[in-house]
Design a protein around this motif. Sequence first.
Motif, PDB file in Angstrom:
ATOM      1  N   HIS A  18      36.175  41.087  39.871  1.00 15.41           N
ATOM      2  CA  HIS A  18      36.207  40.858  41.315  1.00 15.41           C
ATOM      3  C   HIS A  18      36.200  42.159  42.115  1.00 15.41           C
ATOM      4  CE1 HIS A  18      37.382  36.937  39.808  1.00 15.41           C
ATOM      5  NE2 HIS A  18      36.916  36.470  40.944  1.00 15.41           N
ATOM      6  N   LEU A  19      35.849  43.242  41.465  1.00 17.61           N
ATOM      7  CA  LEU A  19      35.800  44.543  42.136  1.00 17.61           C
ATOM      8  C   LEU A  19      34.362  44.989  42.328  1.00 17.61           C
ATOM      9  CD1 LEU A  19      38.580  46.417  40.120  1.00 17.61           C
ATOM     10  CD2 LEU A  19      38.756  45.470  42.438  1.00 17.61           C
ATOM     11  N   PRO A  20      34.127  45.895  43.266  1.00 20.70           N
ATOM     12  CA  PRO A  20      32.792  46.479  43.385  1.00 20.70           C
ATOM     13  C   PRO A  20      32.396  47.124  42.052  1.00 20.70           C
ATOM     14  CG  PRO A  20      34.135  47.061  45.284  1.00 20.70           C
ATOM     15  CD  PRO A  20      35.043  46.384  44.291  1.00 20.70           C
ATOM     16  N   PRO A  21      31.100  47.130  41.714  1.00 19.61           N
ATOM     17  CA  PRO A  21      30.652  47.570  40.381  1.00 19.61           C
ATOM     18  C   PRO A  21      31.156  48.940  39.931  1.00 19.61           C
ATOM     19  CG  PRO A  21      28.832  46.580  41.575  1.00 19.61           C
ATOM     20  CD  PRO A  21      29.985  46.670  42.538  1.00 19.61           C
ATOM     21  N   THR A  22      31.151  49.937  40.789  1.00 20.05           N
ATOM     22  CA  THR A  22      31.573  51.267  40.332  1.00 20.05           C
ATOM     23  C   THR A  22      33.069  51.302  40.014  1.00 20.05           C
ATOM     24  OG1 THR A  22      31.798  51.975  42.632  1.00 20.05           O
ATOM     25  CG2 THR A  22      29.741  52.534  41.520  1.00 20.05           C
ATOM     26  N   VAL A  44      39.890  41.354  52.681  1.00 17.66           N
ATOM     27  CA  VAL A  44      39.100  40.219  52.197  1.00 17.66           C
ATOM     28  C   VAL A  44      38.882  40.346  50.690  1.00 17.66           C
ATOM     29  CG1 VAL A  44      36.840  39.086  52.301  1.00 17.66           C
ATOM     30  CG2 VAL A  44      37.964  39.824  54.408  1.00 17.66           C
ATOM     31  N   GLN A  45      38.522  41.549  50.237  1.00 18.92           N
ATOM     32  CA  GLN A  45      38.320  41.760  48.804  1.00 18.92           C
ATOM     33  C   GLN A  45      39.616  41.537  48.026  1.00 18.92           C
ATOM     34  OE1 GLN A  45      36.609  45.683  49.492  1.00 18.92           O
ATOM     35  NE2 GLN A  45      34.821  45.074  48.288  1.00 18.92           N
ATOM     36  N   VAL A  46      40.717  42.033  48.567  1.00 21.80           N
ATOM     37  CA  VAL A  46      42.011  41.834  47.908  1.00 21.80           C
ATOM     38  C   VAL A  46      42.368  40.352  47.907  1.00 21.80           C
ATOM     39  CG1 VAL A  46      44.477  42.377  47.972  1.00 21.80           C
ATOM     40  CG2 VAL A  46      42.811  44.171  48.455  1.00 21.80           C
ATOM     41  N   SER A  47      42.079  39.652  48.980  1.00 25.44           N
ATOM     42  CA  SER A  47      42.373  38.214  49.046  1.00 25.44           C
ATOM     43  C   SER A  47      41.574  37.436  48.011  1.00 25.44           C
ATOM     44  CB  SER A  47      42.066  37.669  50.441  1.00 25.44           C
ATOM     45  OG  SER A  47      42.955  38.216  51.368  1.00 25.44           O
ATOM     46  N   GLU A  48      40.300  37.809  47.823  1.00 28.11           N
ATOM     47  CA  GLU A  48      39.486  37.141  46.805  1.00 28.11           C
ATOM     48  C   GLU A  48      40.063  37.375  45.414  1.00 28.11           C
ATOM     49  OE1 GLU A  48      35.582  38.724  47.444  1.00 28.11           O
ATOM     50  OE2 GLU A  48      35.256  37.540  49.252  1.00 28.11           O
ATOM     51  N   LEU A  49      40.515  38.578  45.173  1.00 28.37           N
ATOM     52  CA  LEU A  49      41.113  38.897  43.879  1.00 28.37           C
ATOM     53  C   LEU A  49      42.432  38.161  43.699  1.00 28.37           C
ATOM     54  CD1 LEU A  49      40.978  40.401  41.279  1.00 28.37           C
ATOM     55  CD2 LEU A  49      41.720  42.439  42.437  1.00 28.37           C
ATOM     56  N   ARG A  50      43.223  38.100  44.754  1.00 33.52           N
ATOM     57  CA  ARG A  50      44.486  37.362  44.689  1.00 33.52           C
ATOM     58  C   ARG A  50      44.230  35.901  44.333  1.00 33.52           C
ATOM     59  NH1 ARG A  50      46.704  37.541  50.128  1.00 33.52           N
ATOM     60  NH2 ARG A  50      48.404  36.322  49.310  1.00 33.52           N
ATOM     61  N   ALA A  51      43.190  35.309  44.922  1.00 29.53           N
ATOM     62  CA  ALA A  51      42.856  33.913  44.633  1.00 29.53           C
ATOM     63  C   ALA A  51      42.467  33.749  43.161  1.00 29.53           C
ATOM     64  CB  ALA A  51      41.729  33.447  45.542  1.00 29.53           C
ATOM     65  N   ALA A  52      41.716  34.702  42.633  1.00 27.97           N
ATOM     66  CA  ALA A  52      41.307  34.640  41.224  1.00 27.97           C
ATOM     67  C   ALA A  52      42.510  34.760  40.290  1.00 27.97           C
ATOM     68  CB  ALA A  52      40.295  35.736  40.919  1.00 27.97           C
ATOM     69  N   LEU A  53      43.505  35.522  40.710  1.00 24.85           N
ATOM     70  CA  LEU A  53      44.682  35.738  39.867  1.00 24.85           C
ATOM     71  C   LEU A  53      45.768  34.678  40.058  1.00 24.85           C
ATOM     72  CD1 LEU A  53      45.067  39.608  40.212  1.00 24.85           C
ATOM     73  CD2 LEU A  53      44.156  38.328  38.263  1.00 24.85           C
ATOM     74  N   ALA A  54      45.627  33.857  41.079  1.00 25.51           N
ATOM     75  CA  ALA A  54      46.676  32.879  41.395  1.00 25.51           C
ATOM     76  C   ALA A  54      46.966  31.937  40.232  1.00 25.51           C
ATOM     77  CB  ALA A  54      46.295  32.082  42.641  1.00 25.51           C
ATOM     78  N   ASP A  55      45.931  31.556  39.512  1.00 24.99           N
ATOM     79  CA  ASP A  55      46.110  30.602  38.413  1.00 24.99           C
ATOM     80  C   ASP A  55      46.144  31.275  37.055  1.00 24.99           C
ATOM     81  OD1 ASP A  55      46.134  28.472  40.201  1.00 24.99           O
ATOM     82  OD2 ASP A  55      43.948  28.323  40.160  1.00 24.99           O
ATOM     83  N   PHE A  56      46.104  32.594  37.041  1.00 24.11           N
ATOM     84  CA  PHE A  56      46.069  33.303  35.770  1.00 24.11           C
ATOM     85  C   PHE A  56      47.433  33.242  35.106  1.00 24.11           C
ATOM     86  CE2 PHE A  56      46.352  36.901  32.938  1.00 24.11           C
ATOM     87  CZ  PHE A  56      45.143  36.847  32.275  1.00 24.11           C
TER      88      PHE A  56
END
Length: 98
Positions: free
Chosen positions: A11-15, A47-59
């Motif tokens: 969920h991070l930018p490629p570099t 926004v990027q951090v929020s998307e990552l937080r959502a991905a990790l919410a169920d981890f």
Amino acid sequence: MKTLLQVVAGHLPPTIAARVRVAAANPLLDGVQIEEVVAPLAQLSEVQVSELRAALADFEEPSLPPALQDELLALQRDPSPQALIAVVRDLLASIAAV
């Protein structure tokens, strides 16, 4: 822990993702190297951090140390890049400590 870092990197930018993946594969990281990897995370938007937080919410990974589980919970309450930096820094440090 490496699985969790793969989720983060996805969920991070490629570099930035490439740096996290390389670091996750290197068990000989020292503190300076870890800081070099996590520093670009400060540039992420909320926004990027929020998307990552959502991905990790169920981890769930039962093998995570309690301190890292607590940090994941804290990340759900704190949308700042600094909270994400703390989680990634500690994950990399845990891999290096093994």
